[in-house]
Every structure is written in structure tokens, then in C-alpha cells.
Motif scaffolding. Structure first.
Motif, mmCIF file in Angstrom:
data_model
loop_
_atom_site.group_PDB
_atom_site.id
_atom_site.type_symbol
_atom_site.label_atom_id
_atom_site.label_comp_id
_atom_site.label_asym_id
_atom_site.label_seq_id
_atom_site.Cartn_x
_atom_site.Cartn_y
_atom_site.Cartn_z
ATOM 1 N N VAL A 124 15.679 3.674 -30.324
ATOM 2 C CA VAL A 124 14.644 3.083 -31.159
ATOM 3 C C VAL A 124 14.322 1.745 -30.513
ATOM 4 C CG1 VAL A 124 14.042 2.235 -33.459
ATOM 5 C CG2 VAL A 124 15.588 4.191 -33.219
ATOM 6 N N PRO A 125 13.050 1.516 -30.155
ATOM 7 C CA PRO A 125 12.693 0.252 -29.501
ATOM 8 C C PRO A 125 13.124 -0.950 -30.329
ATOM 9 C CG PRO A 125 10.819 1.759 -29.538
ATOM 10 C CD PRO A 125 11.895 2.368 -30.387
ATOM 11 N N GLY A 126 13.405 -2.040 -29.625
ATOM 12 C CA GLY A 126 13.839 -3.261 -30.288
ATOM 13 C C GLY A 126 12.753 -3.866 -31.151
ATOM 14 N N VAL A 127 13.189 -4.605 -32.142
ATOM 15 C CA VAL A 127 12.264 -5.338 -32.992
ATOM 16 C C VAL A 127 12.432 -6.816 -32.682
ATOM 17 C CG1 VAL A 127 12.251 -3.624 -34.839
ATOM 18 C CG2 VAL A 127 13.966 -5.424 -34.864
ATOM 19 N N ALA A 128 11.395 -7.573 -32.861
ATOM 20 C CA ALA A 128 11.456 -9.004 -32.563
ATOM 21 C C ALA A 128 12.409 -9.692 -33.537
ATOM 22 C CB ALA A 128 10.065 -9.609 -32.666
ATOM 23 N N ALA A 129 13.225 -10.564 -32.989
ATOM 24 C CA ALA A 129 14.145 -11.329 -33.822
ATOM 25 C C ALA A 129 13.373 -12.432 -34.533
ATOM 26 C CB ALA A 129 15.257 -11.924 -32.960
ATOM 27 N N SER A 130 13.894 -12.836 -35.673
ATOM 28 C CA SER A 130 13.272 -13.922 -36.426
ATOM 29 C C SER A 130 13.557 -15.244 -35.718
ATOM 30 C CB SER A 130 13.807 -13.935 -37.856
ATOM 31 O OG SER A 130 15.189 -14.205 -37.840
ATOM 32 N N ALA A 131 12.984 -16.314 -36.229
ATOM 33 C CA ALA A 131 13.161 -17.634 -35.614
ATOM 34 C C ALA A 131 14.629 -18.036 -35.548
ATOM 35 C CB ALA A 131 12.362 -18.676 -36.393
ATOM 36 N N ASP A 132 15.434 -17.565 -36.499
ATOM 37 C CA ASP A 132 16.861 -17.910 -36.477
ATOM 38 C C ASP A 132 17.690 -16.859 -35.733
ATOM 39 O OD1 ASP A 132 16.605 -15.931 -38.338
ATOM 40 O OD2 ASP A 132 17.654 -16.982 -39.951
ATOM 41 N N HIS A 133 17.013 -16.027 -34.922
ATOM 42 C CA HIS A 133 17.643 -15.022 -34.056
ATOM 43 C C HIS A 133 18.361 -13.912 -34.828
ATOM 44 C CE1 HIS A 133 16.594 -17.471 -30.661
ATOM 45 N NE2 HIS A 133 17.149 -18.516 -31.247
ATOM 46 N N LYS A 134 17.888 -13.597 -36.015
ATOM 47 C CA LYS A 134 18.462 -12.511 -36.792
ATOM 48 C C LYS A 134 17.566 -11.287 -36.665
ATOM 49 C CE LYS A 134 20.931 -15.288 -40.152
ATOM 50 N NZ LYS A 134 21.081 -15.602 -41.568
ATOM 51 N N LEU A 135 18.200 -10.121 -36.567
ATOM 52 C CA LEU A 135 17.467 -8.860 -36.517
ATOM 53 C C LEU A 135 17.550 -8.181 -37.877
ATOM 54 C CD1 LEU A 135 18.761 -7.466 -33.111
ATOM 55 C CD2 LEU A 135 16.504 -8.382 -33.589
ATOM 56 N N SER A 136 16.474 -7.579 -38.270
ATOM 57 C CA SER A 136 16.453 -6.848 -39.534
ATOM 58 C C SER A 136 16.443 -5.357 -39.231
ATOM 59 C CB SER A 136 15.200 -7.232 -40.324
ATOM 60 O OG SER A 136 15.140 -6.485 -41.505
ATOM 61 N N LEU A 137 17.393 -4.637 -39.797
ATOM 62 C CA LEU A 137 17.507 -3.206 -39.560
ATOM 63 C C LEU A 137 17.664 -2.518 -40.907
ATOM 64 C CD1 LEU A 137 17.802 -0.993 -37.393
ATOM 65 C CD2 LEU A 137 20.264 -1.368 -37.505
ATOM 66 N N SER A 138 16.752 -1.608 -41.203
ATOM 67 C CA SER A 138 16.828 -0.921 -42.493
ATOM 68 C C SER A 138 17.876 0.186 -42.442
ATOM 69 C CB SER A 138 15.466 -0.344 -42.877
ATOM 70 O OG SER A 138 15.065 0.617 -41.929
ATOM 71 N N PHE A 139 18.440 0.491 -43.604
ATOM 72 C CA PHE A 139 19.417 1.559 -43.707
ATOM 73 C C PHE A 139 18.708 2.886 -43.463
ATOM 74 C CE2 PHE A 139 21.982 4.684 -45.967
ATOM 75 C CZ PHE A 139 23.243 4.368 -45.484
ATOM 76 N N PRO A 140 19.268 3.767 -42.623
ATOM 77 C CA PRO A 140 18.572 5.032 -42.343
ATOM 78 C C PRO A 140 18.552 5.948 -43.561
ATOM 79 C CG PRO A 140 20.741 5.043 -41.331
ATOM 80 C CD PRO A 140 20.540 3.671 -41.913
#
Length: 167
Positions: A124-140
């Protein structure tokens, strides 16, 4: 009772024939009987995924099914050519992760009547990290796991559901 489906083992009742009144016609007599309530088996989706620093998600999805579900999945997947297997597994993976791309898919060999497993490696292609370098990943989760019977109180036809549990 009707002829067994080709994907079922001998003596296996399909979900639609379980816990139903049927007319048994024999040489000596004819009678109504009730078929036994038979569990439909189980389907398990197992994910072994790694989140890369880039935000890309990659790993394996393993579908394992037994009972009537196993017979259905065996019939659905065992006759597919490798490219068609990847296509089918891509559709399954995209139910959980819409941007998933299946790179490889394989069947784990088993005999009829035993659980069947199909594995797919996907990314699954990467998603852009937020300004505080956190990634958001939804539960499958996949909408295909739940029946869509609509919301209309008026039906023109009956809706048949197999007794089932999600755990």
C-alpha cells in the motif's frame, strides 16, 4: 435432498440446505424431515504487515477457510491461472486497503475437506506524514464481511442469510 455441489465433500450439506424442512422420497415411503443444523465453517483473514519509514505498508494477507466456506473458497480459487489469482486477491486486499497492489499470490495445497489457504503479498503506497511526523493508518476492515441487505422496509423478494458469527 438435491445433488451435492461439486465443490462440497461427499455428505456435506451446503449452507442453504442446513436446518431446513425437506421432502425425502424413498422407495417405501415419502416424508418431511428436517436437515441437521450444520455450522458453515470459518473464514480467517490474517495480516502480517510491516510499516516502512516511508509510510508504505507491505506484507502478507492469508485467507484460510474451512467447512462450507472452505469448499466455496476452494472452488473459487483453485482453478484460477496465476494472473487471475492475483487479480482476485487484489480485489480482496482492496476491500481492506483500497490502494493495495498485490505483487504475488499463491495457494497452499491441501486436500478436499481440509482448510484451504491462499496467500497474497501486497503493498500500500505511503501516506504523507503530518507536521509532527506521525502517520495515520486506519484499522483494516472490509464491507464485504457484512451483508448489504439495504434499508428499504419493502422487499420484493426474500433475503436468505446463513446463520453465522463474526469473531
Amino acid at each position: 435432498v438435491g445433488r451435492a455441489r461439486p465443490e462440497h465433500s461427499p455428505g456435506m450439506l451446503g449452507a442453504g440446505s442446513s436446518d431446513r424442512d425437506v421432502l425425502v422420497i424413498g422407495p417405501e415411503r415419502t416424508e418431511w424431515v428436517r436437515t441437521p443444523a450444520v455450522p458453515v465453517g470459518s473464514v480467517n483473514y490474517a495480516f502480517d504487515l510491516k510499516l516502512q519509514p516511508s509510510g508504505e505498508l507491505a506484507g502478507w494477507l492469508t485467507l484460510t477457510a474451512d467447512g462450507t466456506y472452505g469448499a466455496y473458497e476452494r472452488h473459487r480459487y483453485t482453478r484460477l491461472e496465476p494472473q487471475d489469482l492475483r487479480t482476485q486477491m487484489s480485489q480482496l486486499a482492496r476491500g481492506f486497503f483500497p490502494a493495495a497492489e498485490v505483487v504475488d499470490a499463491t495457494r497452499v495445497e491441501s486436500n478436499r475437506g481440509q482448510p484451504i489457504s491462499i496467500k497474497a503479498y501486497f503493498t500500500v503506497p505511503g501516506v504523507a506524514a503530518s507536521a509532527d511526523h506521525k502517520l495515520s493508518l486506519s484499522f483494516p476492515s472490509s464491507s464485504s464481511l457484512f451483508p448489504g441487505i439495504g434499508d428499504s422496509p419493502d422487499r420484493q423478494t426474500t433475503y436468505y442469510m446463513v446463520r453465522d458469527t463474526i469473531s
